[in-house]
Design a protein around this motif. Structure first.
Motif, PDB file in Angstrom:
ATOM      1  N   VAL A 120       0.847  -1.185   0.000  1.00 32.08           N
ATOM      2  CA  VAL A 120       0.000   0.000   0.000  1.00 32.08           C
ATOM      3  C   VAL A 120       0.887   1.242   0.000  1.00 32.08           C
ATOM      4  O   VAL A 120       1.938   1.276   0.639  1.00 32.08           O
ATOM      5  N   ASP A 121       0.471   2.252  -0.759  1.00 34.39           N
ATOM      6  CA  ASP A 121       1.209   3.509  -0.861  1.00 34.39           C
ATOM      7  C   ASP A 121       0.974   4.339   0.401  1.00 34.39           C
ATOM      8  O   ASP A 121      -0.163   4.685   0.719  1.00 34.39           O
ATOM      9  N   VAL A 122       2.042   4.655   1.126  1.00 31.67           N
ATOM     10  CA  VAL A 122       1.933   5.513   2.311  1.00 31.67           C
ATOM     11  C   VAL A 122       2.941   6.655   2.183  1.00 31.67           C
ATOM     12  O   VAL A 122       3.775   6.880   3.061  1.00 31.67           O
ATOM     13  N   SER A 123       2.850   7.380   1.050  1.00 30.98           N
ATOM     14  CA  SER A 123       3.795   8.474   0.797  1.00 30.98           C
ATOM     15  C   SER A 123       3.703   9.557   1.865  1.00 30.98           C
ATOM     16  O   SER A 123       4.656  10.313   2.074  1.00 30.98           O
ATOM     17  N   SER A 124       2.572   9.649   2.560  1.00 25.97           N
ATOM     18  CA  SER A 124       2.435  10.611   3.653  1.00 25.97           C
ATOM     19  C   SER A 124       3.198  10.173   4.890  1.00 25.97           C
ATOM     20  O   SER A 124       3.410  10.966   5.817  1.00 25.97           O
ATOM     21  N   GLY A 125       3.600   8.915   4.934  1.00 28.87           N
ATOM     22  CA  GLY A 125       4.285   8.373   6.099  1.00 28.87           C
ATOM     23  C   GLY A 125       3.353   7.897   7.187  1.00 28.87           C
ATOM     24  O   GLY A 125       3.807   7.423   8.231  1.00 28.87           O
ATOM     25  N   GLU A 126       2.036   8.007   6.957  1.00 23.54           N
ATOM     26  CA  GLU A 126       1.072   7.605   7.966  1.00 23.54           C
ATOM     27  C   GLU A 126       0.048   6.652   7.377  1.00 23.54           C
ATOM     28  O   GLU A 126      -0.370   6.793   6.223  1.00 23.54           O
ATOM     29  N   ALA A 127      -0.348   5.678   8.158  1.00 31.66           N
ATOM     30  CA  ALA A 127      -1.373   4.715   7.750  1.00 31.66           C
ATOM     31  C   ALA A 127      -2.046   4.185   9.005  1.00 31.66           C
ATOM     32  O   ALA A 127      -1.544   4.350  10.127  1.00 31.66           O
ATOM     33  N   THR A 128      -3.192   3.545   8.801  1.00 31.59           N
ATOM     34  CA  THR A 128      -3.932   2.950   9.913  1.00 31.59           C
ATOM     35  C   THR A 128      -4.135   1.474   9.638  1.00 31.59           C
ATOM     36  O   THR A 128      -4.658   1.102   8.586  1.00 31.59           O
ATOM     37  N   ALA A 231      -1.009 -25.357  25.748  1.00 33.51           N
ATOM     38  CA  ALA A 231      -0.403 -24.291  24.950  1.00 33.51           C
ATOM     39  C   ALA A 231      -1.230 -23.012  25.055  1.00 33.51           C
ATOM     40  O   ALA A 231      -2.448 -23.045  25.184  1.00 33.51           O
ATOM     41  N   ARG A 232      -0.553 -21.879  24.978  1.00 28.14           N
ATOM     42  CA  ARG A 232      -1.251 -20.598  24.966  1.00 28.14           C
ATOM     43  C   ARG A 232      -1.606 -20.218  23.523  1.00 28.14           C
ATOM     44  O   ARG A 232      -0.873 -20.545  22.587  1.00 28.14           O
ATOM     45  N   PRO A 233      -2.712 -19.523  23.324  1.00 30.04           N
ATOM     46  CA  PRO A 233      -3.104 -19.153  21.963  1.00 30.04           C
ATOM     47  C   PRO A 233      -2.144 -18.150  21.342  1.00 30.04           C
ATOM     48  O   PRO A 233      -1.610 -17.269  22.033  1.00 30.04           O
ATOM     49  N   LEU A 234      -1.941 -18.299  20.033  1.00 37.26           N
ATOM     50  CA  LEU A 234      -1.057 -17.398  19.294  1.00 37.26           C
ATOM     51  C   LEU A 234      -1.474 -17.383  17.834  1.00 37.26           C
ATOM     52  O   LEU A 234      -1.816 -18.426  17.263  1.00 37.26           O
ATOM     53  N   ALA A 235      -1.457 -16.207  17.222  1.00 35.53           N
ATOM     54  CA  ALA A 235      -1.695 -16.065  15.790  1.00 35.53           C
ATOM     55  C   ALA A 235      -0.724 -15.028  15.247  1.00 35.53           C
ATOM     56  O   ALA A 235      -0.418 -14.042  15.923  1.00 35.53           O
ATOM     57  N   PHE A 236      -0.212 -15.252  14.036  1.00 41.07           N
ATOM     58  CA  PHE A 236       0.698 -14.284  13.427  1.00 41.07           C
ATOM     59  C   PHE A 236       0.289 -14.025  11.986  1.00 41.07           C
ATOM     60  O   PHE A 236      -0.233 -14.905  11.301  1.00 41.07           O
ATOM     61  N   SER A 237       0.527 -12.807  11.537  1.00 43.40           N
ATOM     62  CA  SER A 237       0.236 -12.438  10.156  1.00 43.40           C
ATOM     63  C   SER A 237       1.493 -12.544   9.317  1.00 43.40           C
ATOM     64  O   SER A 237       2.613 -12.531   9.838  1.00 43.40           O
ATOM     65  N   ASN A 238       1.314 -12.629   8.013  1.00 45.79           N
ATOM     66  CA  ASN A 238       2.405 -12.345   7.097  1.00 45.79           C
ATOM     67  C   ASN A 238       2.460 -10.835   6.885  1.00 45.79           C
ATOM     68  O   ASN A 238       1.523 -10.107   7.246  1.00 45.79           O
ATOM     69  N   PRO A 239       3.539 -10.307   6.316  1.00 42.71           N
ATOM     70  CA  PRO A 239       3.706  -8.852   6.264  1.00 42.71           C
ATOM     71  C   PRO A 239       2.715  -8.161   5.334  1.00 42.71           C
ATOM     72  O   PRO A 239       2.296  -8.706   4.311  1.00 42.71           O
ATOM     73  N   VAL A 240       2.356  -6.941   5.716  1.00 42.84           N
ATOM     74  CA  VAL A 240       1.810  -5.957   4.787  1.00 42.84           C
ATOM     75  C   VAL A 240       2.956  -4.993   4.509  1.00 42.84           C
ATOM     76  O   VAL A 240       3.663  -4.573   5.435  1.00 42.84           O
ATOM     77  N   PHE A 241       3.170  -4.633   3.227  1.00 43.92           N
ATOM     78  CA  PHE A 241       4.311  -3.806   2.849  1.00 43.92           C
ATOM     79  C   PHE A 241       3.865  -2.363   2.627  1.00 43.92           C
ATOM     80  O   PHE A 241       2.872  -2.103   1.946  1.00 43.92           O
ATOM     81  N   LEU A 242       4.617  -1.430   3.191  1.00 42.95           N
ATOM     82  CA  LEU A 242       4.299  -0.010   3.135  1.00 42.95           C
ATOM     83  C   LEU A 242       5.303   0.690   2.224  1.00 42.95           C
ATOM     84  O   LEU A 242       6.507   0.688   2.493  1.00 42.95           O
ATOM     85  N   ASP A 243       4.794   1.271   1.130  1.00 40.32           N
ATOM     86  CA  ASP A 243       5.637   1.946   0.138  1.00 40.32           C
ATOM     87  C   ASP A 243       5.615   3.446   0.413  1.00 40.32           C
ATOM     88  O   ASP A 243       4.600   4.108   0.210  1.00 40.32           O
ATOM     89  N   VAL A 244       6.751   3.987   0.855  1.00 43.64           N
ATOM     90  CA  VAL A 244       6.830   5.400   1.203  1.00 43.64           C
ATOM     91  C   VAL A 244       7.306   6.255   0.040  1.00 43.64           C
ATOM     92  O   VAL A 244       6.830   7.375  -0.157  1.00 43.64           O
ATOM     93  N   ASP A 245       8.242   5.723  -0.779  1.00 44.02           N
ATOM     94  CA  ASP A 245       8.849   6.554  -1.831  1.00 44.02           C
ATOM     95  C   ASP A 245       8.150   6.453  -3.174  1.00 44.02           C
ATOM     96  O   ASP A 245       8.596   7.036  -4.158  1.00 44.02           O
ATOM     97  N   GLY A 246       7.064   5.680  -3.254  1.00 47.28           N
ATOM     98  CA  GLY A 246       6.251   5.670  -4.471  1.00 47.28           C
ATOM     99  C   GLY A 246       6.695   4.730  -5.555  1.00 47.28           C
ATOM    100  O   GLY A 246       6.080   4.690  -6.629  1.00 47.28           O
ATOM    101  N   ASP A 247       7.742   3.921  -5.331  1.00 44.71           N
ATOM    102  CA  ASP A 247       8.178   2.994  -6.383  1.00 44.71           C
ATOM    103  C   ASP A 247       8.188   1.553  -5.893  1.00 44.71           C
ATOM    104  O   ASP A 247       9.009   0.745  -6.307  1.00 44.71           O
TER     105      ASP A 247
END
Length: 335
Positions: A120-128, A231-247
């Motif tokens: 996702v493009d985050v050229s502003s440097g901020e995302a939610t 065992a204690r519960p655990l879940a993990f995501s794969n990465p979401v990638f943040l594009d700051v410089d637009g390329d």
């Protein structure tokens, strides 16, 4: 190699790696550290969770497990598209979990969003980020950890050293459950409820970044009696990638190699690595030791990994059973 310096100890000829194998938390954090090291360099093979079941009663099938997110027209047994499914695994649209369900979406200022494995493009440097947690009432998740561009020197120890301490997150969020998060989902002799809430996380970045989420019970209940190991519960995501410089997400040194692999035709990708198989050519090559190791591999029956004991690590390519029964700090380490 004297000319190139290539040690022959590295290959990128795999698309996914078992990060959560059985319930061993030592094994999880050890593999999680190596995986994040690769993600930070731009390689990012898909992290998976597997139950490592070797017996009817000794291991609990399908926990941990992997959920693959597919298109709505391919989400039933009748409509499943194998090529689409494999493509989603390779792209990282996968959740690893021992029980909790987690969905991840990162949205930029323009309302554009991305899920696991997407950019996702985050050229502003901020995302939610919006992390949706869902689970039955008997699963207790109290912590959401956020990992953004963890430096490699915080992940690995000395060469050959296994580091099993939990990775310190970039941000830690306490998860609290209120009555409004308890939903009635079925009625009968008894009422059945689930817990569900959406947690918003503000992300501020100044360079291309990955973001990974881990939801778990840091101090909450284990999953007994449903999961007998405690065992204690655990879940993990794969990465979401943040594009700051637009390329694109392309700063790390191995990203270009990954992009080239992902662009390969599916058939060509499956064919790679086939020349590396060991083949016994003549009867003279069949030794008693070789046959003994084969029988031992086929009879692998070690019971369930309980908490931090007896971790099975079958490698990035699945169950490559060359059994070296070295009883080190991880119990049975199967390479």
């Amino acid at each position: 190699d004297e000319a190139t310096g290539d040690t022959g100890l590295w290959s990128d000829d795999f698309d996914a790696i078992e990060v959560y194998n059985g319930f061993s938390m030592n094994g999880f954090w050890d593999a999680f550290r190596w995986w994040l090291t690769m993600v930070g360099r731009g390689f990012s093979p898909t992290a998976t969770a597997v139950s490592d079941t070797h017996g009817i009663y000794g291991s609990l099938g399908a926990s941990p497990r992997s959920f693959v997110f597919v298109d709505e027209d391919s989400d039933t047994p009748a409509t499943m598209d194998l090529e689409h499914f494999v493509g989603q695994v390779r792209a990282g649209a996968l959740l690893g979990t021992s029980g909790p369900m987690m969905r991840v979406e990162v949205e930029n200022d323009d309302g554009e969003s991305a899920g696991m494995g997407e950019i996702v493009d985050v050229s502003s440097g901020e995302a939610t980020a919006r992390v949706t947690l869902e689970m039955p009432e008997w699963i207790d998740v109290d912590t959401l950890d956020v990992y953004v561009n963890i430096p490699a020197d915080q992940l690995q120890g000395e060469p050959g050293e296994s580091v099993t301490d939990p990775v310190e997150p970039t941000q830690r969020i306490s998860v609290e459950w209120e009555d409004e998060h308890r939903e009635l989902i079925a009625e009968g002799t008894y009422e059945h409820h689930r817990l569900r809430q959406v947690i918003e996380v503000d992300l501020d970045v100044d360079s291309d970044s990955y973001v990974v989420f881990v939801a778990r019970a840091l101090s909450g209940r284990n999953m007994r009696p449903v999961v007998s190991s405690g065992a204690r519960p655990l879940a993990f995501s794969n990465p979401v990638f943040l594009d700051v410089d637009g390329d694109g997400f392309n700063n790390p040194p191995l990203m270009q190699a990954r992009l080239q692999r992902m662009s390969m035709p599916m058939g060509d990708r499956f064919a790679r690595g086939s020349d590396n198989r060991a083949i016994i050519e003549t009867p003279e090559d069949v030794t008693r030791e070789n046959l003994g190791r084969l029988v031992e591999a086929l009879q692998c029956d070690h019971g369930m990994a309980i908490e931090d004991d007896h971790h099975h690590d079958h490698g990035a390519h699945g169950h490559d059973h060359t059994h070296d029964h070295s009883h080190d700090s991880h119990g049975h380490s199967h390479h």
